[in-house]
Design an enzyme around this catalytic site. Structure first.
Site, PDB file in Angstrom:
ATOM      1  N   HIS A   1     -12.742 -10.637  36.400  1.00  0.00           N
ATOM      2  CA  HIS A   1     -12.573  -9.191  36.484  1.00  0.00           C
ATOM      3  C   HIS A   1     -13.863  -8.505  36.020  1.00  0.00           C
ATOM      4  CE1 HIS A   1     -12.153  -9.066  32.117  1.00  0.00           C
ATOM      5  NE2 HIS A   1     -11.255 -10.016  32.204  1.00  0.00           N
TER       6      HIS A   1
HETATM    7  P1  TYD Z   1      -7.696 -10.612  30.088  1.00  0.00           P
HETATM    8  O1  TYD Z   1      -8.604  -9.550  29.597  1.00  0.00           O
HETATM    9  O2  TYD Z   1      -7.412 -10.669  31.564  1.00  0.00           O
HETATM   10  O3  TYD Z   1      -8.189 -12.034  29.575  1.00  0.00           O
HETATM   11  P2  TYD Z   1      -9.434 -12.935  30.002  1.00  0.00           P
HETATM   12  O4  TYD Z   1     -10.513 -12.029  30.501  1.00  0.00           O
HETATM   13  O5  TYD Z   1      -9.799 -13.654  28.767  1.00  0.00           O
HETATM   14  O6  TYD Z   1      -8.982 -13.893  31.053  1.00  0.00           O
HETATM   15  O7  TYD Z   1      -6.316 -10.488  29.288  1.00  0.00           O
HETATM   16  C1  TYD Z   1      -5.297 -11.467  29.375  1.00  0.00           C
HETATM   17  C2  TYD Z   1      -3.980 -10.812  29.007  1.00  0.00           C
HETATM   18  O8  TYD Z   1      -4.026 -10.352  27.651  1.00  0.00           O
HETATM   19  C3  TYD Z   1      -3.634  -9.604  29.873  1.00  0.00           C
HETATM   20  O9  TYD Z   1      -2.228  -9.650  30.121  1.00  0.00           O
HETATM   21  C4  TYD Z   1      -3.946  -8.429  28.999  1.00  0.00           C
HETATM   22  C5  TYD Z   1      -3.777  -8.945  27.592  1.00  0.00           C
HETATM   23  N1  TYD Z   1      -4.691  -8.336  26.637  1.00  0.00           N
HETATM   24  C6  TYD Z   1      -4.200  -7.465  25.689  1.00  0.00           C
HETATM   25  O10 TYD Z   1      -2.991  -7.168  25.614  1.00  0.00           O
HETATM   26  N2  TYD Z   1      -5.078  -6.895  24.802  1.00  0.00           N
HETATM   27  C7  TYD Z   1      -6.404  -7.183  24.813  1.00  0.00           C
HETATM   28  O11 TYD Z   1      -7.190  -6.644  23.990  1.00  0.00           O
HETATM   29  C8  TYD Z   1      -6.894  -8.096  25.812  1.00  0.00           C
HETATM   30  C9  TYD Z   1      -8.368  -8.445  25.886  1.00  0.00           C
HETATM   31  C10 TYD Z   1      -6.015  -8.642  26.700  1.00  0.00           C
END
Ligand code: TYD
Length: 136
Positions: free
Chosen positions: A53
């Site tokens: 993303h």
């Molecule tokens: P995401 O940012 O997509 O993780 P990565 O980039 O590490 O793959 O987040 C994964 C999940 O966690 C998504 O459902 C959103 C949640 N999340 C939160 O609730 N709070 C946060 O601060 C972050 C970074 C993610």
């Protein structure tokens, strides 16, 4: 948004070192944003893939507190791959950069300092939407 993968940079965290070990300090002038959120990735399976993303406004500073992993960056034109494996060297990711993180070593921990609270509307989760975003 005009940011490029060349705006992403490694920043060395000032470290105090003596016979008792090392102490790294991220203070105000170390990174170009005020930290509003801290989170970390741990217990990451080695075949795991994270990210996939971009963010519209968020700045992040990734620190490999333990172990190593690879960060793949895209700005719509150019790509870069950066391996993070030193706890005193973090990666500043500016807004408008697509990132994918993989090749986590066993026991690795990725600390993330972020410029804003969690906000799903700041995410661009489809690469096609990212390409459109970069053209505006
Ligand atoms: P995401 O940012 O997509 O993780 P990565 O980039 O590490 O793959 O987040 C994964 C999940 O966690 C998504 O459902 C959103 C949640 N999340 C939160 O609730 N709070 C946060 O601060 C972050 C970074 C993610």
């Amino acid at each position: 948004m005009k940011t490029s993968v060349n705006d992403v940079k490694i920043i060395e965290v000032p470290t105090v070192s003596d016979t008792r070990g090392k102490l790294a300090v991220v203070e105000k002038d170390c990174i170009p944003f005020a930290v509003k959120r801290v989170y970390y990735l741990y217990d990451v399976p080695s075949d795991s893939y994270r990210g996939g993303h971009a963010h519209k406004n968020l700045y992040q500073f990734l620190i490999p507190l333990s172990g190593s992993f690879e960060v793949h960056l895209k700005d719509g034109e150019n790509e870069r791959k950066i391996t993070l494996n030193k706890p005193n060297k973090g990666l500043l990711i500016v807004p408008g950069i697509w990132r994918e993180i993989d090749n986590f070593s066993s026991g690795s921990v990725c600390l993330v300092l972020a410029s804003n609270e969690y906000d799903e509307s700041d995410y661009i989760r489809a690469y096609k939407d990212f390409e459109l975003f970069k053209r505006t």
